[in-house]
Design an enzyme around this catalytic site. Structure first.
Site, PDB file in Angstrom:
ATOM      1  N   ALA A 178      -6.383   0.159   6.688  1.00  0.00           N
ATOM      2  CA  ALA A 178      -6.719  -0.615   5.492  1.00  0.00           C
ATOM      3  C   ALA A 178      -7.440  -1.920   5.809  1.00  0.00           C
ATOM      4  O   ALA A 178      -8.286  -2.368   5.036  1.00  0.00           O
ATOM      5  CB  ALA A 178      -5.457  -0.881   4.679  1.00  0.00           C
ATOM      6  N   CYS A 225      -3.546   3.693   2.296  1.00  0.00           N
ATOM      7  CA  CYS A 225      -2.121   3.774   1.974  1.00  0.00           C
ATOM      8  C   CYS A 225      -1.360   2.870   2.934  1.00  0.00           C
ATOM      9  O   CYS A 225      -1.411   3.055   4.151  1.00  0.00           O
ATOM     10  CB  CYS A 225      -1.633   5.210   2.083  1.00  0.00           C
ATOM     11  N   THR A 234       8.881  -5.077   8.918  1.00  0.00           N
ATOM     12  CA  THR A 234       8.354  -6.389   9.317  1.00  0.00           C
ATOM     13  C   THR A 234       7.413  -6.928   8.254  1.00  0.00           C
ATOM     14  O   THR A 234       7.062  -6.252   7.280  1.00  0.00           O
ATOM     15  CB  THR A 234       7.577  -6.265  10.651  1.00  0.00           C
ATOM     16  N   HIS A 287       4.368  -7.277   8.518  1.00  0.00           N
ATOM     17  CA  HIS A 287       3.056  -6.645   8.660  1.00  0.00           C
ATOM     18  C   HIS A 287       2.584  -6.009   7.347  1.00  0.00           C
ATOM     19  O   HIS A 287       1.402  -6.057   7.023  1.00  0.00           O
ATOM     20  CB  HIS A 287       3.102  -5.598   9.780  1.00  0.00           C
ATOM     21  N   ARG A 328       2.021   9.087  -5.892  1.00  0.00           N
ATOM     22  CA  ARG A 328       0.856   8.386  -6.453  1.00  0.00           C
ATOM     23  C   ARG A 328      -0.490   8.894  -5.944  1.00  0.00           C
ATOM     24  O   ARG A 328      -1.525   8.569  -6.506  1.00  0.00           O
ATOM     25  CB  ARG A 328       0.972   6.892  -6.128  1.00  0.00           C
TER      26      ARG A 328
END
Length: 154
Positions: A60, A84, A90, A92, A131
């Protein structure tokens, strides 16, 4: 005007449009389904197969860079970001979600090109699976509608 037989409005006719898709490979089982649903909807809306450019990037965070490269070519009417991001243990997740989203928006504003952001962010894999198809379809519809709207406004 809405055409009930086709299920589209004038703003959702893509026959004259050129669309660029950038797909992140991270969580590829999800992003490939997003891409397939998106492509199928673009075709249903009239976008010609040869007018769809589909590129893959690692994740991403790399999506905005590829969107920028496509925008600089000045040959697309709209772009689509597919990815996605699933929450882990964490910070992140927040970093990737926030930075990729900001980058996608920046490309749209800097280049004055519609960018449909379908980088989905979920708490778990089950939410992503639920989704994946709907968000791919939504991204195609947003890209076509916004490309037509910006053409109308110019």
């Amino acid at each position: 005007m809405f055409d009930a037989q086709k299920g589209t409005s004038d703003k959702q006719v893509g026959s004259k449009l050129r669309i660029g898709i950038v797909q992140a490979r991270w969580n590829e089982n999800i992003t490939s389904t997003l891409a397939a649903a998106c492509r199928a909807e673009l075709l249903r809306l009239g976008v010609q197969e040869q007018h769809i450019r589909h590129v893959l990037v690692p994740g991403a965070l790399e999506v905005p860079t590829a969107l920028q490269a496509l925008a600089e070519r000045d040959e697309f009417d709209a772009l689509i970001a597919l990815g996605c991001i699933i929450r882990g243990e964490t910070y992140h997740f927040e970093l990737v979600a926030n930075e990729s989203g900001a980058g996608v928006t920046r490309i749209a504003l800097d280049y004055q090109i519609p960018v449909a952001n379908a980088i989905i962010t979920t708490e778990n894999l089950e939410q992503a699976v639920a989704r994946q198809t709907e968000k791919g379809v939504d991204a195609a519809r947003v890209a076509v509608e916004m490309a037509n709207l910006l053409e109308e406004l110019s």
